[in-house]
Design an enzyme around this catalytic site. Structure first.
Site, PDB file in Angstrom:
ATOM      1  CE1 TYR B  92      -4.224  -1.293  -0.245  1.00  0.00           C
ATOM      2  CE2 TYR B  92      -3.596  -2.699   1.595  1.00  0.00           C
ATOM      3  CZ  TYR B  92      -4.470  -2.379   0.575  1.00  0.00           C
ATOM      4  OH  TYR B  92      -5.585  -3.131   0.366  1.00  0.00           O
ATOM      5  CD  GLU B 188      -0.109 -31.415  13.653  1.00  0.00           C
ATOM      6  OE1 GLU B 188       0.630 -32.419  13.686  1.00  0.00           O
ATOM      7  OE2 GLU B 188      -1.045 -31.304  12.844  1.00  0.00           O
ATOM      8  CG  ASP B 240      -1.888 -34.873  14.269  1.00  0.00           C
ATOM      9  OD1 ASP B 240      -1.899 -34.874  15.514  1.00  0.00           O
ATOM     10  OD2 ASP B 240      -2.704 -34.225  13.576  1.00  0.00           O
TER      11      ASP B 240
END
Lengths: 360, 360
Positions: B92, B188, B240
């Site tokens: 911007y 995680e 996991d």
């Protein structure tokens, strides 16, 4: 927390005595859907009408019935041992319940929602937490918690985190607060939060900065709610100028959401006021824009059809019509066009001073 | 930080003097793509080979050339004033550069990546930050930062946040650390982090808990890297048991990613070891599983084809083949089948003791 235990025990004893008397045992919870919801601007949240869903113990319902009771037992244990479990963990715990185990997490989530509604409480008070980041805090606030090891009181001074911040835990029910801040500023993006923190905006304006990181999580909403109640200070919400910022972020924070009406009472923030980018700001501040996306337009049109919050608030109706007419949206970062710290030197002071620019 | 300024000035002066002598000005940056990458297990990260992309100032390149110089000027200003800007804000800011303004953020991001590679540094050292949450920390660590207001040193004690935690800022370059912890445990999910924090696992095992919340952000990776270097302690990663945990989370933390090879040097964590759920754990701990998804299978197959990290590590090859053969995955929350705190009482102590169970 003893309240929760009391409710669980009462419900269980009631069922137990009915079964002993060979009567039909029953549990009932409010129907959780938009057509069982009313919006009363005075109360400030989507509220459940009275419709109840009853579950009678029969051969057909025995499994769900057993699962509900097992979940109540798990909750009792969590509260008694001051432990917590995510929805996902609770699902896995059920894998040891033999025939009563859940096959999919969707089933266990539904039972958890029922229990929440049944006890007229929020899941966190039952020991169940969401697996999501609860938002970050910096500024004129001392959070009072306790050391999980020693049980001793801990005072966490949110002015002492430097460029970092305080990360809100999933369960905020037992936190207490000390503050002399004049308001809470809840911010959509983490980048804007870091800018304001870097420039100690919380010091110059005597406030508490909260980074929501998009749509605020349950913990973030509950934290802001409890803080604004406790300290009795307003909450200003600073989002992008787009339907997502207006309806998904601001509206959810302020009044809650339709499909979780049984808990909005705990999660709504009636003291919230919108000072994010409005369609008028896009014009006044000559902000760089992007065209509205299909999904933005659909969100607004659906809102006019179904959303009781919009039906109640004339100024929001105007703002939403204006943005549809312009066909454009602007992000909070777009203020950087006028210099990176224009937001600190101009935008926020001007918006905070001009009460007429706020949207409720 | 003065290093950055020096590099920017040298490059700018070089271009300026060439132009004054009416010679062709040039800037060059390493080619950022997988075919310009090698993996050397000793160094521990995907490294750039020597290929350079040169940009000579001509009529065709004048706009990108100008944008690059403008960005360098913005960076110099940020570093000198100790300010920060997100990639979005930087985009911007360019809206005021007249003809040199960017039309899309993708263009400004590419130029920023080039500058990063050109100076052989990471974006954060140029004052540019990511707009994302950097992860949460609890445990035996004191972070040393400074008060942005007074410039005075601040000591942030990560054992004093109760159920909450320390939120990592986007720019961690100037943080210092004091710790007697034996290791870092990078986790995680936020839910598991909160469980371990709630039970003061960091106290009983003398460690530092970091919640990554999925694939770790730049700030989170850099924080863990700097901390593990400074304190010279190992990093154990607990995810996991699925290809996403193995390859997207662990591999990215440990060696970095292919398409950002110019910065892996700063973001890789060579001291990382995997103690998350392995295919062998699924069998040994009799964990509840879910079938592998299509995308899991594709991820592993692509990995065997293209990923130099897998080609180097025999044990990972075996683990990935095993999980394909089983066709199943298990989450870290699945340990809750044996009781919510089985992870604290059994799983983590057993894995940490058994060095042979670790994957590099």
């Amino acid at each position: 927390m003893t309240d929760t235990i009391k409710k669980i025990k009462e419900t269980a004893q009631n069922i137990f005595s009915k079964i002993k008397k060979k009567q039909k045992a029953e549990i009932s919870a409010p129907v959780r859907s938009l057509n069982n919801v009313i919006y009363n601007p005075k109360d400030g949240y989507f509220e459940l009408k009275g419709k109840l869903k009853k579950r009678t113990l029969t051969a057909n319902t025995v499994k769900t019935f057993a699962q509900t009771l097992r979940f109540m037992a798990l909750s009792k244990n969590l509260v008694e041992t001051d432990d917590i479990a995510t929805k996902r963990e609770a699902y896995y715990v059920s894998k040891n319940w033999g025939e009563a185990r859940f096959k999919e997490q969707a089933e266990s989530d539904a039972v958890m929602d029922d229990i929440e509604a049944m006890f007229g409480t929020n899941r966190e008070q039952l020991g169940f937490i969401a697996d999501e980041h609860g938002g970050s805090v910096a500024g004129e606030l001392i959070v009072i918690d306790k050391d999980p090891n020693t049980g001793k009181e801990l005072k966490i001074d949110c002015t002492k985190f430097g460029s970092g911040s305080y990360s809100i835990p999933s369960d905020v029910e037992n936190l207490k607060f000390e503050t002399k801040a004049k308001f809470v500023l809840a911010i959509e993006t983490n980048g804007m939060f870091e800018r304001l923190n870097k420039h100690s905006y919380w010091k110059s304006s005597s406030c508490i900065l909260v980074s929501m990181g998009g749509v605020p999580t349950r913990a973030c909403r509950r934290f802001i709610r409890r803080l604004s109640d406790d300290a009795n200070i307003p909450v200003f919400v600073f989002t992008d100028g787009d339907p997502y910022g207006f309806l998904n972020i601001y509206r959810t924070l302020k009044v809650g959401s339709g499909n979780a009406a049984h808990i909005n009472e705990f999660f709504c923030v009636p003291k919230a006021r919108f000072i994010g980018i409005t369609p008028q700001d896009i014009i006044d501040y000559k902000l760089p824009t992007h065209p509205l996306k299909e999904v933005d337009i659909k969100r607004v049109k659906d809102g006019f059809k179904n959303d009781p919050f919009i039906h109640e608030h004339k100024l929001w109706q105007k703002a939403l019509k204006d943005i549809l007419k312009m066909g454009k949206r602007a992000e909070q970062q777009a203020l950087a066009k006028h210099g990176l710290n224009f937001v600190v030197s101009n935008y926020l002071p001007e918006k905070l001073k001009d009460e007429k620019s706020w949207l409720e």
